[in-house]
Design an enzyme around this catalytic site. Structure first.
Site, PDB file in Angstrom:
ATOM      1  N   ILE A 121      46.693  38.744  41.201  1.00 14.06           N
ATOM      2  CA  ILE A 121      46.441  40.166  41.427  1.00 14.06           C
ATOM      3  C   ILE A 121      45.982  40.205  42.772  1.00 14.06           C
ATOM      4  CG2 ILE A 121      44.976  42.066  40.940  1.00 14.06           C
ATOM      5  CD1 ILE A 121      47.213  41.617  38.732  1.00 14.06           C
ATOM      6  N   LYS A 122      46.520  41.056  43.641  1.00 23.66           N
ATOM      7  CA  LYS A 122      46.149  41.233  45.110  1.00 23.66           C
ATOM      8  C   LYS A 122      45.409  42.224  44.997  1.00 23.66           C
ATOM      9  CE  LYS A 122      49.985  40.842  47.529  1.00 23.66           C
ATOM     10  NZ  LYS A 122      50.846  41.041  48.576  1.00 23.66           N
ATOM     11  N   LEU A 123      44.266  42.136  45.777  1.00 21.95           N
ATOM     12  CA  LEU A 123      43.112  43.089  45.904  1.00 21.95           C
ATOM     13  C   LEU A 123      42.695  43.248  47.530  1.00 21.95           C
ATOM     14  CD1 LEU A 123      40.667  41.846  42.978  1.00 21.95           C
ATOM     15  CD2 LEU A 123      42.063  44.022  42.912  1.00 21.95           C
TER      16      LEU A 123
END
Length: 144
Positions: A121-123
């Protein structure tokens, strides 16, 4: 790492990992070959009433998350490693909603039979994004 939404390019470069960068998904979604992925995302996000019932912000967010996952699912058929899927950048300063959206994205992958071990998950790299990553990592949801 492949940074494209075009599956044929991913196949030709044979990367280990890939990303579903929203701008690349947007570009790839305009290609007729991938129209079915867009159509499925819209149906998923609007339910039985379809677009005739209108599309509010929550429905649009659901459609966009589903579209990213649809592309991610196709990419995972080609790459042996991870696919990175981005949480909406507008949530960069909102820890709670970043976590909520990340969980929803992971749930979509898992419902499709993909283990969370293959998804990153890219945050955003903001204080709030880092806090979200800490929460998610504690749940076994890997972030980048």
């Amino acid at each position: 790492v492949a940074d494209t939404g075009e599956f044929s390019a991913i196949k030709s470069f044979k990367p280990t990992d890939a990303t579903t960068n929203p701008s690349l998904v947007f570009k790839a979604a305009q290609i007729e070959e991938y129209a079915h992925l867009v159509e499925e995302a819209v149906k998923f996000g609007t339910g039985e009433e379809g677009v005739a019932g209108g599309i509010n912000d929550e429905k649009m967010a659901l459609i966009l998350d589903r579209l990213a996952v649809n592309f991610g699912l196709e990419i995972l058929k080609v790459v042996p490693g991870y696919v990175s899927t981005e949480v909406d950048a507008r949530l960069s300063f909102d820890t709670q909603n970043s976590v909520k959206r990340a969980r929803r994205i992971i749930e979509m992958y898992e419902t499709a039979g993909v283990s969370r071990d293959r998804v990153l998950i890219k945050l955003a790299t903001t204080w709030e994004g880092c806090q979200a990553a800490e929460i998610l990592e504690a749940e076994g949801i890997h972030c980048n």
